[in-house]
Scaffold this active site. Structure first.
Site, short mmCIF file in Angstrom:
data_model
loop_
_atom_site.label_atom_id
_atom_site.label_comp_id
_atom_site.label_asym_id
_atom_site.label_seq_id
_atom_site.Cartn_x
_atom_site.Cartn_y
_atom_site.Cartn_z
N ASP A 1 0.82 -1.21 0.00
CA ASP A 1 0.00 0.00 0.00
C ASP A 1 0.86 1.26 0.00
O ASP A 1 2.03 1.23 0.38
CB ASP A 1 -0.94 0.00 1.21
CG ASP A 1 -0.20 -0.16 2.54
OD1 ASP A 1 0.82 -0.87 2.56
OD2 ASP A 1 -0.64 0.42 3.55
N ASP A 2 0.23 2.34 -0.42
CA ASP A 2 0.85 3.67 -0.37
C ASP A 2 2.22 3.71 -1.05
O ASP A 2 3.21 4.20 -0.50
CB ASP A 2 0.97 4.14 1.08
CG ASP A 2 -0.40 4.26 1.76
OD1 ASP A 2 -1.41 4.29 1.04
OD2 ASP A 2 -0.44 4.29 3.00
N ILE A 3 2.28 3.17 -2.30
CA ILE A 3 3.51 3.20 -3.08
C ILE A 3 3.21 3.70 -4.49
O ILE A 3 2.06 3.70 -4.94
CB ILE A 3 4.16 1.80 -3.16
CG1 ILE A 3 3.24 0.78 -3.86
CG2 ILE A 3 4.53 1.30 -1.77
CD1 ILE A 3 3.88 -0.55 -4.15
#
Length: 639
Positions: free
Chosen positions: A282-284
């Site tokens: 996540d959050d990449i």
């Protein structure tokens, strides 16, 4: 609100000479709500002496926990025995797995629950016997947690409970940004999870550099020892400790060296007792490769290529876990597109290529969803090609809209029936561990039994648990929780309103002042004064009544601000009373109220405790607005 008897009074009641066995049986309040509870007509008491009978092979720690619970409830002498006593005047607790002969006999024909983690608990006053039968060791542990709640009553009613979880996975994921919990806070959290029948804790703090930015690097020996101790605490509490690693910011999906780095990391953790793993993506940035090798292996960067590359790496990790232990629990992953259920090239690539064993997390209809329905979950099942594990971003407070807030509203707007379309729920809690328990209790009660979940009653129970059963502290906590009721989203509208109880009172005061006669106005102002007194008194009552000092420390600036806002409301009430009497003192009271409100609004969060520092919010948009409007609610002319 149901008042739970405090332990000193409970012990005195249990040990008194009053014939409590003649009392009427009433249905006990058990949280999470049991799947099935049948109430009988009679009651029994434990008294000073109890015989504890454990079936052969019963987990010794679970037996010891049952004994500890009985002592806390006022039992002075616990005699252990290998078989049930025949003297019906002697109270006894029989516990073990349901297939043990002596447990089957004690159940007296009651069919045991046969679901994983399930248990059966019977109270038979005729034989003075309480029987705890677990379908498995976890189920027996859950039965003891139910016993913990039952013995807090002065009498035990005749009943049969058959109970098991609706969702296989229930727990929390320490997945927030900002200051991670300390090891001591995590240990206390694991102890709490046991009391609400959770079975999963995921270690995934975003600010652990060795789990994200420096994921290839080994932990120090000291940190490994601490993680091993934490994993042992989880095992003691029948909670699966899951270690999550976040290689996405720098991983090369096609590089054998990076796959080996994951294996090496997991081997070190396996050596200290951690056996379940999680890869977070996540959050990449997923539309740009981190290495040229991925360009060669998967083609030009993009969402579909990222889904295929991620699946290849995850499949290799899953295969390695299975090769090492065919019975190992499956790998968990959170995808880069972890929100909504719209079909996309990324989700399609993941769906088509990811090993079906791998568990996929999903945050719902948004990053912080205002509601989740059964159709929403069905859409996610279709999009990801499997039932998902819900990552519910509540009560996490690591985003800008939550600055200055503790999120302590009841867990709501998740539809009953979701158990049929989810493999479970993990709550993402706040940076403040102890205050998180209020909402997390609701998440886990819903995950255990979504069809019978009652948000308001569970909310009240969480306050009683924090207060150790003390009625005054419980009421003070509920007063405080109401001022921290707002639940923001990433959108413009919060998904839970702010301070609904206080808001209703203040609206009633406005109406009385606008439309009421002199008596109605006087009563409304008196009600307002009492409410202000409650706000002022709540912080000290909470500090005195909540046994866990971590709650009051983590909530300290909110409690400080609450007292100031209460004083401001008190001066406002005095100003309204003076204005209603035609007294010129009204202006002075209103000025004092505004000064106190300004001081209260300036109280700040503990520096560094949360991702975003800022000023504390207390019933904002409700309390501050009323205090500002009050001078104009009653004219200052003579009466």
């Amino acid at each position: 609100m149901t008042r739970r008897i405090g332990l000193p009074l409970l012990a005195a009641t249990l040990l008194s000479s009053t014939p409590l066995a003649a009392q009427v049986a009433t249905r006990p309040a058990i949280f999470p709500a049991p799947t099935e509870l049948t109430l009988g007509a009679d009651t029994m008491t434990l008294g000073r002496r109890v015989t504890l009978v454990a079936a052969p092979g019963t987990d010794a720690a679970t037996v010891a926990l049952a004994a500890q619970i009985l002592r806390t409830a006022g039992v002075e002498t616990i005699t252990t025995a290998r078989r049930p006593v025949t003297d019906a005047t002697q109270p006894q607790i029989v516990l073990g797995l349901a297939d043990a002969a002596l447990v089957r006999t004690a159940l007296s024909g009651t069919a045991p629950d046969t679901v994983r983690e399930g248990y059966t608990l019977t109270i038979a006053p005729a034989t003075n016997t309480v029987t705890l039968a677990g379908h498995d060791a976890d189920g027996l542990f859950h039965a003891v947690q139910t016993l913990r709640q039952l013995v807090q009553r002065p009498t035990l009613p005749a009943l049969v409970i058959r109970d098991h979880p609706a969702m296989p996975v229930r727990g929390t994921i320490e997945g927030f940004y900002g200051k991670p919990w300390t090891m001591a806070e995590r240990t206390r959290h694991l102890d709490f999870l046991a009391t609400v029948k959770a079975n999963t804790y995921v270690y995934s703090p975003k600010d652990d550099p060795y789990a994200r930015d420096r994921w290839r690097e080994a932990y120090s020996a000291e940190t490994l020892t601490q993680l091993g101790t934490l994993a042992a605490a989880a095992t003691r509490n029948h909670v699966d400790f899951v270690y999550a690693i976040s290689p996405g910011p720098s991983v090369c999906f096609s590089a054998p060296a990076d796959l080996q780095a994951l294996r090496t990391k997991f081997d070190a953790l396996r050596a200290i007792g951690i056996h379940r793993f999680y890869v977070a993506l996540d959050d990449i940035e997923y539309k740009k490769w981190n290495c040229d090798a991925d360009q060669a292996a998967f083609g030009p960067s993009g969402a579909a290529a990222a889904g295929k590359a991620q699946a290849q790496l995850l499949n290799a990790v899953q295969a390695d876990l299975t090769r090492r232990d065919p019975k190992a629990p499956p790998l968990i992953m959170v995808p880069t597109e972890y929100y909504d259920a719209k079909d996309t090239p990324y989700k399609a690539a993941l769906r088509d290529n990811l090993d079906p064993k791998v568990v996929v997390q999903w945050t719902g209809t948004d990053v912080v969803p205002p509601a989740i329905s059964v159709p929403d979950a069905k859409a996610a099942t279709k999009a990801f090609g499997r039932k998902t594990l819900l990552w519910d971003n509540y009560p996490v407070n690591d985003y800008a809209q939550t600055t200055g807030r503790l999120l302590m509203a009841p867990y709501a707007r998740r539809e009953a029936g979701l158990a049929g379309e989810l493999t479970g729920i993990l709550s993402n809690p706040m940076n403040q561990e102890a205050p998180s328990r209020v909402a997390v209790t609701g998440v886990l009660a819903f995950a255990w039994n979504d069809k019978d979940y009652d948000a308001e009653r569970t909310w009240q129970w969480s306050a009683r648990e924090l207060a150790g059963g003390d009625a005054r502290a419980t009421d003070a906590l509920l007063t405080f929780f109401d001022t921290q009721h707002m639940a923001p989203t990433f959108g413009s509208q919060p998904w839970q309103e702010q301070a609904p109880r206080l808001h209703a009172l203040l609206d009633a005061v406005r109406t009385a002042l606008a439309d009421g006669d002199a008596g109605t106005r006087a009563q409304a102002i008196a009600d307002l004064t009492r409410a202000a007194d409650d706000l002022v008194a709540a912080p000290d009552t909470i500090r005195a009544g909540v046994a866990d000092a971590s709650f009051t420390e983590q909530a300290r600036p909110w409690l400080d601000a609450l007292a100031l806002w209460g004083r401001a409301l008190g001066q406002t009430a005095a100003g309204l009373a003076a204005a209603d009497a035609g007294s010129p003192a009204a202006a002075r009271y209103f000025a004092d109220a505004q000064r106190l409100a300004t001081d209260a609004a300036a109280v700040r969060t503990i520096p560094g405790a949360t991702r975003f520092d800022g000023t504390i919010r207390i019933a904002d948009g409700v309390l501050d607005r009323f205090i500002a409007d009050a001078p104009g609610l009653i004219g200052t002319g003579a009466r």
